[in-house]
Design an enzyme around this catalytic site. Structure first.
Site, PDB file in Angstrom:
ATOM      1  N   HIS A   1       0.744  -1.184  -0.135  1.00 37.89           N
ATOM      2  CA  HIS A   1       0.068   0.195   0.194  1.00 37.89           C
ATOM      3  C   HIS A   1       0.977   1.101  -0.077  1.00 37.89           C
ATOM      4  CE1 HIS A   1      -3.101  -2.552   2.374  1.00 37.89           C
ATOM      5  NE2 HIS A   1      -3.862  -2.314   1.139  1.00 37.89           N
TER       6      HIS A   1
ATOM      7  N   CYS B   1      -2.664   0.122   9.933  1.00 37.76           N
ATOM      8  CA  CYS B   1      -3.707  -0.830   9.205  1.00 37.76           C
ATOM      9  C   CYS B   1      -4.629  -1.208  10.513  1.00 37.76           C
ATOM     10  CB  CYS B   1      -3.268  -2.065   8.892  1.00 37.76           C
ATOM     11  SG  CYS B   1      -1.430  -1.868   8.027  1.00 37.76           S
TER      12      CYS B   1
HETATM   13  C1  CIR Z   1      -3.816  -7.997   3.314  1.00 35.50           C
HETATM   14  O1  CIR Z   1      -3.021  -8.356   2.435  1.00 35.50           O
HETATM   15  O2  CIR Z   1      -4.853  -7.389   2.985  1.00 35.50           O
HETATM   16  C2  CIR Z   1      -3.564  -8.054   4.733  1.00 35.50           C
HETATM   17  N1  CIR Z   1      -3.025  -9.435   5.087  1.00 35.50           N
HETATM   18  C3  CIR Z   1      -2.661  -7.123   5.411  1.00 35.50           C
HETATM   19  C4  CIR Z   1      -3.345  -5.551   5.223  1.00 35.50           C
HETATM   20  C5  CIR Z   1      -2.518  -4.340   5.582  1.00 35.50           C
HETATM   21  N2  CIR Z   1      -3.169  -3.191   5.783  1.00 35.50           N
HETATM   22  C6  CIR Z   1      -2.598  -1.943   5.494  1.00 35.50           C
HETATM   23  O3  CIR Z   1      -1.448  -1.957   5.224  1.00 35.50           O
HETATM   24  N3  CIR Z   1      -3.409  -1.171   5.674  1.00 35.50           N
END
Ligand code: CIR
Length: 252
Positions: A160, A247
């Site tokens: 991201h 997150c």
């Molecule tokens: C994913 O791949 O969507 C989750 N395992 C990790 C998301 C992390 N979110 C973020 O950086 N905002």
């Protein structure tokens, strides 16, 4: 001033979430401890912390930052880019609606909140594997209608936008080498991360305190120069699932 945070507990099957990290199998008991310490840190900054129950059908749902964006004016239910995560918003939306007028990103548009970096009233929207052109265009329109200024930027590496850059107050970005030369970021002061500490880009600025991941001493030393309170948090198990400090909450 940030007053609220929405969080969600990791579920027993959190290790079934999407990950590319290759850092080994994460521990459930340890992530619960780390999540608890994270919530305690937010509480210590004066936030009221909402804790939603785990969502067994959605092992990544404790990364609540991705299915929603909350601005001072609106809440956006985002249609996350990973199909396994679409549906996480169902139990989140009643909370979004309680606090803000709720608007939606519609398919085929997808957006992950992790791609949205806020600096005051300006919203950088990262175009990534999760946030597509259509989603970014819809979001830009919604933000502009609400009186915010949107700007899209490409995310060439990392999951991201906020995996590589975060705002740390005082007109300053904590940023990877890759992103540091983007014209979009040129007007800010930039603290450029060492290549071996890039994970620490995911540092969270809340109420003039920085929550930063444990184990990144060079970044810690650079941040200490900002003169703000610094809280180091161990997020080893979260990192194994490609997540970080930003997150795990929606802050507003
Ligand atoms: C994913 O791949 O969507 C989750 N395992 C990790 C998301 C992390 N979110 C973020 O950086 N905002």
């Amino acid at each position: 001033m940030i007053n609220h945070a929405i969080t969600r507990l990791p579920g027993e099957n959190f290790a079934d979430g999407v990950t590319t990290a290759n850092l080994g199998r994460p521990s459930y008991s340890l992530i619960l401890q780390q999540h608890h310490a994270y919530r305690q840190a937010l509480l210590s900054l004066g936030l009221d912390v909402i804790v939603l129950p785990a969502e067994p059908a959605y092992p990544d749902a404790y990364f609540v930052e991705d299915p929603a964006i909350i601005t001072p004016k609106i809440a956006v239910s985002t249609c996350p880019g990973a199909s396994s995560r679409q549906g996480e918003e169902i139990t989140l939306e009643p909370f979004l609606e309680y606090y803000r007028p709720l608007v939606h990103i519609h398919p085929p548009g997808t957006v992950d909140g992790g791609d949205v970096l806020v600096v005051e009233n300006h919203y950088f929207i990262g175009l990534s594997e999760r946030t597509n052109n259509e989603g970014a265009a819809q979001l830009a329109t919604l933000l502009a209608e609400a009186g915010h200024t949107p700007e899209t930027v490409p995310v060439a590496a990392g999951l991201h936008l906020k995996s590589g850059v975060n705002y740390v107050g005082n007109d300053t970005l904590l940023i990877t080498k890759n992103l540091a030369d983007y014209p979009a970021f040129a007007k800010y002061k930039r603290i450029i991360l060492d290549v071996d500490e890039e994970y620490a880009a995911n540092t969270l600025w809340v109420n003039d305190t920085l929550l930063t991941p444990k184990g990144f001493p060079k970044t810690h030393a650079s941040l200490a120069h900002l003169g703000m309170r610094l809280i180091e948090l161990d997020v080893s198990e979260v990192q194994k699932m490609d997540g970080g400090l930003t997150c795990m909450s929606l802050r507003f």
